[in-house]
Scaffold this motif. Structure first.
Motif, PDB file in Angstrom:
ATOM      1  N   PRO A 149       0.825  -1.215   0.000  1.00  4.92           N
ATOM      2  CA  PRO A 149       0.000   0.000   0.000  1.00  4.92           C
ATOM      3  C   PRO A 149       0.855   1.259   0.000  1.00  4.92           C
ATOM      4  CG  PRO A 149      -0.879  -1.601   1.558  1.00  4.92           C
ATOM      5  CD  PRO A 149       0.445  -2.142   1.090  1.00  4.92           C
ATOM      6  N   GLY A 150       0.482   2.223  -0.827  1.00  5.17           N
ATOM      7  CA  GLY A 150       1.201   3.484  -0.901  1.00  5.17           C
ATOM      8  C   GLY A 150       2.317   3.519  -1.916  1.00  5.17           C
ATOM      9  N   GLN A 151       2.692   2.363  -2.463  1.00  5.92           N
ATOM     10  CA  GLN A 151       3.765   2.354  -3.455  1.00  5.92           C
ATOM     11  C   GLN A 151       3.264   2.850  -4.805  1.00  5.92           C
ATOM     12  OE1 GLN A 151       5.380  -1.708  -3.380  1.00  5.92           O
ATOM     13  NE2 GLN A 151       7.137  -0.936  -2.216  1.00  5.92           N
ATOM     14  N   LYS A 152       4.207   3.354  -5.585  1.00  2.00           N
ATOM     15  CA  LYS A 152       3.891   3.849  -6.923  1.00  2.00           C
ATOM     16  C   LYS A 152       4.142   2.747  -7.942  1.00  2.00           C
ATOM     17  CE  LYS A 152       4.825   8.722  -5.941  1.00  2.00           C
ATOM     18  NZ  LYS A 152       5.562   9.938  -6.347  1.00  2.00           N
ATOM     19  N   VAL A 153       3.120   2.479  -8.762  1.00  2.00           N
ATOM     20  CA  VAL A 153       3.226   1.414  -9.757  1.00  2.00           C
ATOM     21  C   VAL A 153       2.852   1.961 -11.125  1.00  2.00           C
ATOM     22  CG1 VAL A 153       0.901   0.636  -9.115  1.00  2.00           C
ATOM     23  CG2 VAL A 153       2.356  -0.867 -10.457  1.00  2.00           C
ATOM     24  N   LEU A 154       3.611   1.567 -12.134  1.00  2.00           N
ATOM     25  CA  LEU A 154       3.322   1.926 -13.513  1.00  2.00           C
ATOM     26  C   LEU A 154       2.948   0.664 -14.274  1.00  2.00           C
ATOM     27  CD1 LEU A 154       4.920   4.432 -15.852  1.00  2.00           C
ATOM     28  CD2 LEU A 154       4.957   2.039 -16.592  1.00  2.00           C
ATOM     29  N   VAL A 155       1.827   0.713 -14.982  1.00  2.00           N
ATOM     30  CA  VAL A 155       1.385  -0.403 -15.816  1.00  2.00           C
ATOM     31  C   VAL A 155       1.584  -0.003 -17.269  1.00  2.00           C
ATOM     32  CG1 VAL A 155      -0.506  -1.929 -16.443  1.00  2.00           C
ATOM     33  CG2 VAL A 155      -0.303  -1.111 -14.072  1.00  2.00           C
ATOM     34  N   GLU A 176      -0.506   3.542  -5.902  1.00  2.00           N
ATOM     35  CA  GLU A 176      -0.736   4.777  -6.651  1.00  2.00           C
ATOM     36  C   GLU A 176      -0.360   4.462  -8.096  1.00  2.00           C
ATOM     37  OE1 GLU A 176       1.216   9.200  -7.031  1.00  2.00           O
ATOM     38  OE2 GLU A 176       1.081   8.319  -5.016  1.00  2.00           O
ATOM     39  N   VAL A 177      -1.347   4.443  -8.992  1.00  2.00           N
ATOM     40  CA  VAL A 177      -1.190   3.797 -10.291  1.00  2.00           C
ATOM     41  C   VAL A 177      -1.099   4.793 -11.443  1.00  2.00           C
ATOM     42  CG1 VAL A 177      -2.167   2.115 -11.899  1.00  2.00           C
ATOM     43  CG2 VAL A 177      -2.496   1.825  -9.434  1.00  2.00           C
ATOM     44  N   THR A 178      -0.090   4.574 -12.281  1.00  2.00           N
ATOM     45  CA  THR A 178       0.023   5.278 -13.565  1.00  2.00           C
ATOM     46  C   THR A 178      -0.134   4.242 -14.672  1.00  2.00           C
ATOM     47  OG1 THR A 178       1.505   6.984 -12.706  1.00  2.00           O
ATOM     48  CG2 THR A 178       1.533   6.605 -15.086  1.00  2.00           C
ATOM     49  N   GLY A 179      -1.035   4.509 -15.607  1.00  2.00           N
ATOM     50  CA  GLY A 179      -1.242   3.612 -16.733  1.00  2.00           C
ATOM     51  C   GLY A 179      -0.680   4.205 -18.006  1.00  2.00           C
ATOM     52  N   VAL A 180      -0.071   3.384 -18.844  1.00  2.00           N
ATOM     53  CA  VAL A 180       0.472   3.818 -20.129  1.00  2.00           C
ATOM     54  C   VAL A 180      -0.335   3.142 -21.233  1.00  2.00           C
ATOM     55  CG1 VAL A 180       2.498   3.922 -21.627  1.00  2.00           C
ATOM     56  CG2 VAL A 180       2.771   4.048 -19.134  1.00  2.00           C
ATOM     57  N   CYS A 181      -0.862   3.944 -22.155  1.00  2.00           N
ATOM     58  CA  CYS A 181      -1.692   3.410 -23.238  1.00  2.00           C
ATOM     59  C   CYS A 181      -1.713   4.402 -24.391  1.00  2.00           C
ATOM     60  CB  CYS A 181      -3.116   3.143 -22.742  1.00  2.00           C
ATOM     61  SG  CYS A 181      -3.975   4.627 -22.173  1.00  2.00           S
ATOM     62  N   SER A 182      -2.416   4.064 -25.456  1.00  2.00           N
ATOM     63  CA  SER A 182      -2.553   4.980 -26.584  1.00  2.00           C
ATOM     64  C   SER A 182      -3.647   6.010 -26.286  1.00  2.00           C
ATOM     65  CB  SER A 182      -2.905   4.216 -27.858  1.00  2.00           C
ATOM     66  OG  SER A 182      -4.184   3.616 -27.724  1.00  2.00           O
ATOM     67  N   HIS A 183      -3.702   7.027 -27.148  1.00  2.00           N
ATOM     68  CA  HIS A 183      -4.639   8.131 -26.919  1.00  2.00           C
ATOM     69  C   HIS A 183      -6.091   7.654 -26.839  1.00  2.00           C
ATOM     70  CE1 HIS A 183      -6.296  12.172 -27.090  1.00  2.00           C
ATOM     71  NE2 HIS A 183      -7.077  11.774 -28.078  1.00  2.00           N
ATOM     72  N   GLY A 193      -9.518   3.429 -12.618  1.00  2.00           N
ATOM     73  CA  GLY A 193      -8.974   3.875 -11.344  1.00  2.00           C
ATOM     74  C   GLY A 193      -7.568   4.404 -11.379  1.00  2.00           C
ATOM     75  N   ALA A 194      -6.952   4.468 -12.558  1.00  2.00           N
ATOM     76  CA  ALA A 194      -5.577   4.979 -12.637  1.00  2.00           C
ATOM     77  C   ALA A 194      -5.519   6.420 -12.144  1.00  2.00           C
ATOM     78  CB  ALA A 194      -5.070   4.899 -14.070  1.00  2.00           C
ATOM     79  N   ASP A 195      -4.537   6.712 -11.309  1.00  2.00           N
ATOM     80  CA  ASP A 195      -4.365   8.073 -10.797  1.00  2.00           C
ATOM     81  C   ASP A 195      -3.818   8.998 -11.867  1.00  2.00           C
ATOM     82  OD1 ASP A 195      -4.867   7.641  -7.751  1.00  2.00           O
ATOM     83  OD2 ASP A 195      -3.459   6.053  -8.300  1.00  2.00           O
ATOM     84  N   GLU A 196      -3.062   8.426 -12.784  1.00  2.00           N
ATOM     85  CA  GLU A 196      -2.484   9.197 -13.883  1.00  2.00           C
ATOM     86  C   GLU A 196      -2.411   8.298 -15.106  1.00  2.00           C
ATOM     87  OE1 GLU A 196       1.535  11.819 -14.962  1.00  2.00           O
ATOM     88  OE2 GLU A 196       1.260  10.936 -12.973  1.00  2.00           O
ATOM     89  N   VAL A 197      -2.590   8.884 -16.287  1.00  2.00           N
ATOM     90  CA  VAL A 197      -2.505   8.127 -17.528  1.00  2.00           C
ATOM     91  C   VAL A 197      -1.532   8.824 -18.470  1.00  2.00           C
ATOM     92  CG1 VAL A 197      -3.758   7.148 -19.470  1.00  2.00           C
ATOM     93  CG2 VAL A 197      -4.908   7.391 -17.259  1.00  2.00           C
ATOM     94  N   GLN A 208      10.208  11.193 -18.225  1.00  2.00           N
ATOM     95  CA  GLN A 208       9.451  12.204 -17.492  1.00  2.00           C
ATOM     96  C   GLN A 208      10.065  12.554 -16.150  1.00  2.00           C
ATOM     97  OE1 GLN A 208       5.527  10.320 -17.427  1.00  2.00           O
ATOM     98  NE2 GLN A 208       4.828  11.755 -18.989  1.00  2.00           N
ATOM     99  N   GLY A 209      11.113  11.833 -15.763  1.00  2.00           N
ATOM    100  CA  GLY A 209      11.769  12.110 -14.489  1.00  2.00           C
ATOM    101  C   GLY A 209      11.055  11.529 -13.289  1.00  2.00           C
ATOM    102  N   ARG A 210      10.048  10.673 -13.516  1.00  2.00           N
ATOM    103  CA  ARG A 210       9.318  10.069 -12.404  1.00  2.00           C
ATOM    104  C   ARG A 210       9.833   8.669 -12.151  1.00  2.00           C
ATOM    105  NH1 ARG A 210       3.671  11.837 -15.145  1.00  2.00           N
ATOM    106  NH2 ARG A 210       3.900  14.088 -14.880  1.00  2.00           N
ATOM    107  N   ARG A 211       9.802   8.278 -10.894  1.00  2.00           N
ATOM    108  CA  ARG A 211      10.302   6.959 -10.516  1.00  2.00           C
ATOM    109  C   ARG A 211       9.218   6.173  -9.798  1.00  2.00           C
ATOM    110  NH1 ARG A 211      16.376   5.663 -10.130  1.00  2.00           N
ATOM    111  NH2 ARG A 211      17.211   7.129 -11.645  1.00  2.00           N
ATOM    112  N   TYR A 212       9.270   4.867  -9.991  1.00  2.00           N
ATOM    113  CA  TYR A 212       8.228   3.992  -9.474  1.00  2.00           C
ATOM    114  C   TYR A 212       8.843   2.844  -8.673  1.00  2.00           C
ATOM    115  CZ  TYR A 212       5.537   6.514 -12.964  1.00  2.00           C
ATOM    116  OH  TYR A 212       4.959   7.523 -13.708  1.00  2.00           O
TER     117      TYR A 212
END
Length: 332
Positions: A149-155, A176-183, A193-197, A208-212
Motif C-alpha cells: 500500500p502506498g507504493q507507486k506502480v506503472l502499468v 498509486e497507479v500510472t497507466g500507459v496506453c494509446s490516446h 482507477g488509474a491516478d495518472e494516464v 518524465q523524471g518520475r520513478r516507481y
C-alpha cells in the motif's frame, strides 16, 4: 460435439470446425458444457507455433504440429457430469477455469483442482474474460511485484487484457497507479482507477523524471537502460509480455532483460501464469474481488462460436482494449 481443431500450424483460417466425440471425464475431472471462452495471445502463439524456439521446449507447442489440438485457454460454463472422485462440484453448477486448452469446443474436461465457482455477478461471457488475464495480473502485482500500500506502480500496456486487470488490482491493493496506453484508451484506463494516464503517442514515460516502486510491463517497449531511469533503486520490473515474432519474440526480449538485470540496481522478474500451480486458489481470490466490486472485466468485442477464427484474427492484431470473448453456447 463441435470444436475448432488446430491440426497444423498456421493463421486463423487453419482452425477447422469439426464434429468430434464428446470427452469423458476421468475420476478427478469435471465435464463442462462450455458457454463462453475468450481469446488471447497464448492461443494464437500456439496456433501459429511461434516463436519457433518454443517448439524445442517442453509445453504446448509440438515440433511439427500443434501439441494442443483444441485451443481456448479460458472457459466458463455449466457442469455436465463429474468423475467419481470429484466432491466439490455437481451437475448444474456454474463454473469457470483457466483450462489452458479446449475452450474452443462445446464441451471440455477440466480437473477439479483447476475449476472454480463462477462469480455470481458475472455473465458467462464476462466470466470467460477473467481467468488467464486476471490470474496473470494478480501474479504480477501481488506475487512477483509484491506491491505494498502506498507504493507507486506503472502499468505499461494498461488497456489490454492483462493491463486492465493490473490497473484495477494495483488500486485494490493500495497502489498509486500510472497507466500507459494509446490516446484512444486514455479515458478507459482512467475509468479503471488509474491516478495518472500517460499517452505513449505523445509522451515517453521513461523520460518524465518520475520513478516507481513497481513496473508491470505488458509491452516491453523499452530497453533495460530506459527502465533504469524509471525504477527506484530496489524497485521491481515485472515482465509479462511484449511484441511477438516468428523466431524468438517475445521470449528473446524477456530473456535479454533478465540477463541485463545482473547489472541493474532494480530487480527484474517474469510472470509465468502457465506454470503456476495456484491458479484455482487465485481464481477464488479474484471471485471475491469481483463480487465485492473491486475489479471487473473489460470486454472489447464479443463473437459467436462460429466466428472464432475472426475473433482470433482480431485479437492477433493487438489493438483490442480489454478482452475478446466468444459465446460458445447460449443459455436456455
Amino acid at each position: 460435439m463441435k470444436a475448432f481443431v488446430s491440426s497444423s500450424y498456421g493463421p486463423p483460417s487453419a482452425l477447422e470446425l469439426k464434429h468430434i466425440d464428446k470427452p469423458e471425464p476421468r475420476d478427478d475431472e469435471v465435464l463442462v458444457r462450455v458457454r463462453a471462452t475468450s481469446v488471447q495471445p497464448y492461443d494464437w502463439h500456439l496456433m501459429r507455433g511461434e516463436p519457433y524456439v518454443a517448439r524445442l521446449m517442453p509445453g504446448g507447442l509440438g515440433l511439427r504440429k500443434p501439441g494442443i489440438p483444441i485451443l481456448g485457454a479460458d472457459l466458463a460454463g455449466e457442469v455436465e457430469a463429474v468423475g467419481k472422485a470429484v466432491t466439490e462440484f455437481q451437475p448444474g453448477d456454474e463454473v469457470y477455469a483457466m483450462s489452458k486448452r479446449d475452450g474452443f469446443g462445446e464441451y471440455a474436461c477440466v480437473r477439479e483442482s483447476e475449476l472454480a465457482p463462477k462469480p455470481r455477478n458475472l455473465s458467462f461471457e464476462e466470466a470467460a474474460a477473467v481467468p488467464m488475464a486476471a490470474n496473470t495480473a494478480l501474479l504480477a502485482v501481488r506475487d512477483d511485484g509484491r506491491l505494498k500500500p502506498g507504493q507507486k506502480v506503472l502499468v505499461n500496456g494498461a488497456s489490454g487484457g492483462v493491463g486492465t486487470f493490473a490497473v484495477q488490482l494495483a488500486k485494490a491493493f493500495g497502489g498509486e497507479v500510472t497507466g500507459v496506453c494509446s490516446h484512444r484508451n486514455v479515458d478507459l484506463v482512467r475509468s479503471l482507477g488509474a491516478d495518472e494516464v500517460v499517452d505513449y503517442t505523445k509522451e515517453d514515460f521513461t523520460r518524465q523524471g518520475r520513478r516507481y516502486d513497481l513496473v508491470i510491463d505488458n509491452a516491453s517497449s523499452h530497453g533495460a537502460s530506459a527502465y533504469r531511469r524509471v525504477l527506484k533503486p530496489g524497485g521491481v520490473h515485472v515482465l509479462v509480455g511484449g511484441p511477438g515474432g516468428r523466431w524468438l519474440q517475445p521470449a528473446g526480449t524477456m530473456f535479454a532483460a533478465l540477463a541485463a538485470s545482473l547489472f541493474l540496481p532494480h530487480k527484474v522478474t517474469r510472470t509465468d501464469v502457465v506454470a503456476c500451480k495456484e491458479n484455482k486458489r487465485n481464481l477464488i481470490t479474484l471471485t471475491e474481488l469481483i463480487e465485492a466490486g473491486e475489479i471487473h472485466p473489460v470486454i472489447d468485442r464479443q463473437y459467436a462460436f462460429e466466428e472464432i477464427p475472426a475473433a482470433v484474427r482480431y485479437q492477433e492484431e493487438g489493438r483490442s482494449s480489454g478482452k475478446v470473448v466468444v459465446t460458445v453456447a447460449k443459455t436456455t
